[in-house]
Design a protein around this motif. Structure first.
Motif, PDB file in Angstrom:
ATOM      1  N   ARG A  22      83.629-110.840  94.863  1.00 16.70           N
ATOM      2  CA  ARG A  22      85.056-110.621  94.656  1.00 16.70           C
ATOM      3  C   ARG A  22      85.486-111.245  93.323  1.00 16.70           C
ATOM      4  NH1 ARG A  22      89.766-113.222  96.563  1.00 16.70           N
ATOM      5  NH2 ARG A  22      91.535-111.780  96.571  1.00 16.70           N
ATOM      6  N   ALA A  23      85.003-112.450  93.068  1.00 21.32           N
ATOM      7  CA  ALA A  23      85.383-113.128  91.825  1.00 21.32           C
ATOM      8  C   ALA A  23      84.878-112.344  90.611  1.00 21.32           C
ATOM      9  CB  ALA A  23      84.839-114.555  91.807  1.00 21.32           C
ATOM     10  N   LEU A  24      83.630-111.837  90.698  1.00 20.71           N
ATOM     11  CA  LEU A  24      83.075-111.040  89.599  1.00 20.71           C
ATOM     12  C   LEU A  24      83.929-109.809  89.356  1.00 20.71           C
ATOM     13  CD1 LEU A  24      79.261-111.128  90.478  1.00 20.71           C
ATOM     14  CD2 LEU A  24      80.294-112.050  88.395  1.00 20.71           C
ATOM     15  N   GLU A  25      84.351-109.194  90.473  1.00 17.44           N
ATOM     16  CA  GLU A  25      85.114-107.962  90.355  1.00 17.44           C
ATOM     17  C   GLU A  25      86.492-108.234  89.753  1.00 17.44           C
ATOM     18  OE1 GLU A  25      85.500-105.838  94.088  1.00 17.44           O
ATOM     19  OE2 GLU A  25      87.317-104.904  93.269  1.00 17.44           O
ATOM     20  N   LEU A  26      87.167-109.241  90.286  1.00 13.62           N
ATOM     21  CA  LEU A  26      88.531-109.513  89.827  1.00 13.62           C
ATOM     22  C   LEU A  26      88.567-109.926  88.360  1.00 13.62           C
ATOM     23  CD1 LEU A  26      90.059-111.369  92.907  1.00 13.62           C
ATOM     24  CD2 LEU A  26      90.495-109.034  92.139  1.00 13.62           C
ATOM     25  N   MET A  27      87.551-110.628  87.905  1.00  9.97           N
ATOM     26  CA  MET A  27      87.534-111.080  86.516  1.00  9.97           C
ATOM     27  C   MET A  27      86.762-110.112  85.621  1.00  9.97           C
ATOM     28  SD  MET A  27      89.301-113.800  85.942  1.00  9.97           S
ATOM     29  CE  MET A  27      90.492-113.029  87.015  1.00  9.97           C
ATOM     30  N   ASN A  28      86.371-108.950  86.186  1.00  5.29           N
ATOM     31  CA  ASN A  28      85.687-107.946  85.375  1.00  5.29           C
ATOM     32  C   ASN A  28      84.399-108.455  84.750  1.00  5.29           C
ATOM     33  OD1 ASN A  28      86.197-105.302  84.962  1.00  5.29           O
ATOM     34  ND2 ASN A  28      88.193-105.744  84.010  1.00  5.29           N
ATOM     35  N   LEU A  29      83.639-109.183  85.526  1.00  4.43           N
ATOM     36  CA  LEU A  29      82.440-109.804  84.970  1.00  4.43           C
ATOM     37  C   LEU A  29      81.150-109.140  85.457  1.00  4.43           C
ATOM     38  CD1 LEU A  29      83.547-113.549  85.340  1.00  4.43           C
ATOM     39  CD2 LEU A  29      83.273-112.314  83.195  1.00  4.43           C
ATOM     40  N   GLN A  30      81.261-108.067  86.260  1.00  3.53           N
ATOM     41  CA  GLN A  30      80.026-107.463  86.780  1.00  3.53           C
ATOM     42  C   GLN A  30      79.035-107.075  85.687  1.00  3.53           C
ATOM     43  OE1 GLN A  30      82.998-105.737  88.055  1.00  3.53           O
ATOM     44  NE2 GLN A  30      82.651-105.422  90.248  1.00  3.53           N
ATOM     45  N   PRO A  31      79.533-106.497  84.568  1.00  4.70           N
ATOM     46  CA  PRO A  31      78.558-106.077  83.559  1.00  4.70           C
ATOM     47  C   PRO A  31      77.706-107.231  83.011  1.00  4.70           C
ATOM     48  CG  PRO A  31      80.753-105.221  83.054  1.00  4.70           C
ATOM     49  CD  PRO A  31      80.901-106.166  84.194  1.00  4.70           C
ATOM     50  N   ILE A  32      78.205-108.441  83.106  1.00  2.78           N
ATOM     51  CA  ILE A  32      77.444-109.552  82.527  1.00  2.78           C
ATOM     52  C   ILE A  32      77.017-110.543  83.597  1.00  2.78           C
ATOM     53  CG2 ILE A  32      78.468-109.408  80.233  1.00  2.78           C
ATOM     54  CD1 ILE A  32      80.320-111.717  81.080  1.00  2.78           C
ATOM     55  N   ARG A  33      76.932-110.092  84.840  1.00  2.04           N
ATOM     56  CA  ARG A  33      76.720-111.017  85.947  1.00  2.04           C
ATOM     57  C   ARG A  33      75.395-111.762  85.877  1.00  2.04           C
ATOM     58  NH1 ARG A  33      77.159-107.859  91.220  1.00  2.04           N
ATOM     59  NH2 ARG A  33      76.227-109.764  92.028  1.00  2.04           N
ATOM     60  N   SER A  34      74.368-111.144  85.290  1.00  2.00           N
ATOM     61  CA  SER A  34      73.091-111.859  85.283  1.00  2.00           C
ATOM     62  C   SER A  34      72.762-112.470  83.920  1.00  2.00           C
ATOM     63  CB  SER A  34      71.971-110.924  85.745  1.00  2.00           C
ATOM     64  OG  SER A  34      72.096-109.698  85.081  1.00  2.00           O
ATOM     65  N   LYS A  35      73.733-112.398  83.017  1.00  2.00           N
ATOM     66  CA  LYS A  35      73.519-113.002  81.693  1.00  2.00           C
ATOM     67  C   LYS A  35      73.521-114.526  81.785  1.00  2.00           C
ATOM     68  CE  LYS A  35      74.969-110.376  77.684  1.00  2.00           C
ATOM     69  NZ  LYS A  35      75.978-110.313  76.621  1.00  2.00           N
ATOM     70  N   ALA A  36      72.847-115.146  80.822  1.00  2.00           N
ATOM     71  CA  ALA A  36      72.886-116.613  80.755  1.00  2.00           C
ATOM     72  C   ALA A  36      74.223-117.045  80.152  1.00  2.00           C
ATOM     73  CB  ALA A  36      71.745-117.130  79.894  1.00  2.00           C
ATOM     74  N   PRO A  37      74.896-118.003  80.776  1.00  2.00           N
ATOM     75  CA  PRO A  37      76.225-118.388  80.288  1.00  2.00           C
ATOM     76  C   PRO A  37      76.256-118.763  78.810  1.00  2.00           C
ATOM     77  CG  PRO A  37      75.832-119.390  82.423  1.00  2.00           C
ATOM     78  CD  PRO A  37      74.541-118.714  82.020  1.00  2.00           C
ATOM     79  N   HIS A  38      75.205-119.386  78.301  1.00  2.00           N
ATOM     80  CA  HIS A  38      75.294-119.825  76.909  1.00  2.00           C
ATOM     81  C   HIS A  38      75.238-118.669  75.920  1.00  2.00           C
ATOM     82  CE1 HIS A  38      70.889-119.673  77.305  1.00  2.00           C
ATOM     83  NE2 HIS A  38      70.888-119.489  76.001  1.00  2.00           N
ATOM     84  N   LEU A  39      74.909-117.474  76.406  1.00  2.00           N
ATOM     85  CA  LEU A  39      74.887-116.306  75.508  1.00  2.00           C
ATOM     86  C   LEU A  39      76.223-115.566  75.486  1.00  2.00           C
ATOM     87  CD1 LEU A  39      71.355-114.810  76.246  1.00  2.00           C
ATOM     88  CD2 LEU A  39      72.074-116.159  74.262  1.00  2.00           C
ATOM     89  N   LEU A  40      77.174-116.026  76.281  1.00  2.00           N
ATOM     90  CA  LEU A  40      78.450-115.320  76.356  1.00  2.00           C
ATOM     91  C   LEU A  40      79.368-115.727  75.208  1.00  2.00           C
ATOM     92  CD1 LEU A  40      79.176-115.787  80.166  1.00  2.00           C
ATOM     93  CD2 LEU A  40      77.924-113.950  79.041  1.00  2.00           C
ATOM     94  N   SER A  41      80.394-114.897  74.977  1.00  2.00           N
ATOM     95  CA  SER A  41      81.419-115.279  74.009  1.00  2.00           C
ATOM     96  C   SER A  41      82.324-116.330  74.649  1.00  2.00           C
ATOM     97  CB  SER A  41      82.254-114.061  73.617  1.00  2.00           C
ATOM     98  OG  SER A  41      83.149-113.735  74.665  1.00  2.00           O
ATOM     99  N   GLY A  42      83.095-117.004  73.822  1.00  2.00           N
ATOM    100  CA  GLY A  42      83.988-118.046  74.326  1.00  2.00           C
ATOM    101  C   GLY A  42      84.946-117.526  75.395  1.00  2.00           C
ATOM    102  N   GLY A  43      85.489-116.330  75.150  1.00  2.00           N
ATOM    103  CA  GLY A  43      86.443-115.761  76.097  1.00  2.00           C
ATOM    104  C   GLY A  43      85.776-115.441  77.426  1.00  2.00           C
ATOM    105  N   GLU A  44      84.544-114.904  77.358  1.00  2.00           N
ATOM    106  CA  GLU A  44      83.807-114.605  78.596  1.00  2.00           C
ATOM    107  C   GLU A  44      83.519-115.890  79.359  1.00  2.00           C
ATOM    108  OE1 GLU A  44      81.416-110.560  77.213  1.00  2.00           O
ATOM    109  OE2 GLU A  44      80.564-112.518  76.765  1.00  2.00           O
ATOM    110  N   LYS A  45      83.151-116.928  78.618  1.00  2.00           N
ATOM    111  CA  LYS A  45      82.864-118.210  79.276  1.00  2.00           C
ATOM    112  C   LYS A  45      84.080-118.710  80.040  1.00  2.00           C
ATOM    113  CE  LYS A  45      79.363-119.785  76.055  1.00  2.00           C
ATOM    114  NZ  LYS A  45      79.108-120.470  74.796  1.00  2.00           N
ATOM    115  N   GLN A  46      85.239-118.622  79.397  1.00  2.00           N
ATOM    116  CA  GLN A  46      86.439-119.099  80.089  1.00  2.00           C
ATOM    117  C   GLN A  46      86.732-118.245  81.312  1.00  2.00           C
ATOM    118  OE1 GLN A  46      86.519-121.880  79.256  1.00  2.00           O
ATOM    119  NE2 GLN A  46      88.290-122.444  78.007  1.00  2.00           N
TER     120      GLN A  46
END
Lengths: 282, 273
Positions: free
Chosen positions: B120-144
């Motif tokens: 649910r959290a992934l869906e609400l924050m629109n994060l499914q496309p990057i769900r298995s990515k490593a957090p340190h590879l995300l942009s600052g906005g994605e991290k937040q």
């Protein structure tokens, strides 16, 4: 006098791997001594990579970065080009403010007995009382004070070119005002200053020239007012012009007889006051 | 409801307290912005809200639970989630979804429930496309947004954010703010938002201005930004629109006094003649 010349410069992170990423794509930038330039662009547009290339910390994958006459050996470049990283306070390491500020200058070859003079000057320039801060640990200072210490470390080396990566990020209003004044002062001293910013009102207020990066390319480069007049182009690069600039442009678009060119609050006020009648002092 | 009474805090007994005698009630579902110059106590107050720091005097009660009782503290942390300024500082797992699962896992929820909450959290924050990515590879906005999703998975009712956008570019900043609006409007989550960016302060329903560890003033954005001299004396900036309407007011065009909204200023100018 030409001081920075970037020609056909590209930079690729992790070339030849699956993670290869082209951060800069055939960039051309020429900057004269004494210019005050802002670099804007959204995250990932290549701003920080550009800063690292200019400071000689990265070598271009192709093309050339020429600083000064182009004959400075890379290991000597830090005397000419000072780079203040984003959130520089994360890199403090020394046990006293004096040691922290003296470190770079010492490496640049400043004589040991002259170091205190340099450090004192640098601390005064950033508004920290040398007598109060000399022996204090940089780690126990506030965020704003830490940032001043970092800037002092750079100023003690006295480079001709100063590059700052988002120097005002995370500072409060007073800190931002102070930093803007410092940039102005360095500019008046004849330093070549180039800073990266996300704060468009700060850029509008301060910069003589603005370079806009988008996906590793320069999409605009010119006088601040003219770059900010291309609102659509900036919007396409994920950037917004300051609200006061947007206001006068919108007013003009709605048919008001004003120039619609201002980029700062003062400029917008002048335009609107002139329209409302007289010089604003009704 | 978060009830703060006679709250005091000092890091060091020798030095002046960072927070002193502070009383404040934060209502469920409200958007409260906290302003104040550096050193005014904003971040300290934020960390007292979920017991990252514990009061030296007075207390913080969240829905009747106090941070001073160790056995109540964990319940408080479930209710009050925290998003830090630096997105680098809050990741523990090696993928986005594991990171979001960390909170509910620690609270000992059954596996099925954890999966549901994370989905649910992934869906609400629109994060499914990057769900298995490593957090340190995300942009600052994605991290937040991942950090905010973590709060969602915990089913927190209060979200405290300490300058969450100050390291982000304008585009990411907008994305984070949109996520917050969604949580606030659709899920009724209370947002306690610390910022140095005045344009962001305008999004609040209520603003408190801290000075030397006390609440110097509280009110709606319009009330707070009406007194420009006072704000400057508090070490704060004014939003551009406020500055502009203030200058016009001073120049004798009093119909502009107190305008903080872009559209309103635009319309008022268009109707001025």
């Amino acid at each position: 006098m030409r001081q920075i010349e970037v020609s056909n410069c590209s930079y690729i992170y992790q070339p030849g791997t699956i993670n290869a990423h082209q951060a800069l794509d055939q960039i051309n930038i020429a900057i004269d001594a004494g210019e005050l330039t802002a670099v804007i662009g959204h995250g990932g547009s290549g701003k920080s990579t550009l800063a690292l290339l200019l400071a000689g910390l990265f070598a271009p994958s192709s093309g050339e970065v020429k600083i000064g006459d182009g004959r400075i050996p890379p290991e000597q470049l830090f005397r000419q080009v000072g780079l203040v990283f984003q959130y520089p306070e994360h890199q403090l390491f020394a046990s006293s403010v004096f040691e922290e500020v003296a470190f770079g200058a010492r490496n640049a070859g400043t004589a040991e007995d002259y170091l205190p003079v340099k450090v004192r000057q640098a601390l005064e320039t950033v508004g920290l009382d040398p007598d109060l801060y000399w022996h204090r640990s940089p780690f126990e200072l506030s965020g704003g004070q830490k940032r001043r210490v970092c800037l002092a470390s750079l100023l003690a080396i006295d480079p001709a070119i100063i590059i700052l990566d988002e120097p005002t990020a995370g500072l409060d209003a007073a800190g931002r005002r102070w930093l803007k004044n410092l940039l102005r002062e360095l500019h008046c001293q004849g330093k070549t200053v180039l800073w990266i910013s996300h704060d468009m009102s700060e850029v509008a207020e301060l910069a003589e020239r603005v370079i806009v990066l988008e996906r590793g390319r320069v999409i605009a480069d010119g006088a601040t007012a003219s770059v900010f007049s291309c609102e659509e182009q900036l919007a396409a690069a994920g950037l917004e012009i300051p609200q006061s600039a947007r206001l006068v442009r919108e007013l003009k678009a709605r048919g008001l007889a004003i120039p619609g060119e201002a980029v700062t609050v003062d400029g917008a006020f002048a335009e609107i006051a002139a329209y409302l009648g007289g010089d604003g002092s009704v | 409801m978060i009830e703060i009474s006679k709250l005091g805090f000092s890091y060091d007994k020798q030095q002046a307290p960072i927070i002193s005698g502070l009383d404040l009630t934060i209502r469920e579902g409200e958007w409260l912005t906290v302003l104040g110059r550096n050193g005014s106590g904003k971040s300290t107050l934020a960390r007292l809200l979920n017991g990252l720091l514990l009061p030296s005097a007075g207390q913080v009660c969240v829905d009747g639970l106090t941070t001073l009782e160790p056995d109540q503290l964990w319940r408080v942390r479930e209710k009050v989630a925290f998003v830090f300024q630096n997105p680098e500082n809050q990741f523990i797992a090696t993928s986005v979804e594991d990171d979001i699962a960390f909170g509910p896992e620690n609270l000992g929820y059954p596996r099925e429930e954890i999966i549901q909450r994370v989905e649910r959290a992934l869906e609400l924050m629109n994060l499914q496309p990057i769900r298995s990515k490593a957090p340190h590879l995300l942009s600052g906005g994605e991290k937040q947004r991942v950090a905010i999703a973590g709060a969602l998975a915990m089913a927190s009712r209060y979200l405290v954010l300490d300058e969450p956008t100050s390291m982000l570019d304008p585009q990411m900043r907008r994305a984070v703010l949109e996520s917050l609006h969604f949580l606030h409007r659709e899920l009724g989550m209370a947002i306690i938002y610390i910022t140095n960016i005045m344009e962001e302060a305008l999004l609040a329903e209520r603003i408190i201005v801290l000075d030397q560890g006390r609440i110097a003033r509280e009110g709606t954005p319009v009330e707070i930004f009406a007194d420009q001299q006072w704000l400057l004396s508090m070490g704060l900036d004014l939003p551009q629109i406020s500055r502009l309407s203030g200058m016009l007011d001073q120049a004798g065009y009093h119909q502009f006094a107190g305008i903080v909204d872009f559209q309103q200023l635009l319309e008022t100018i268009l109707c001025a003649k």
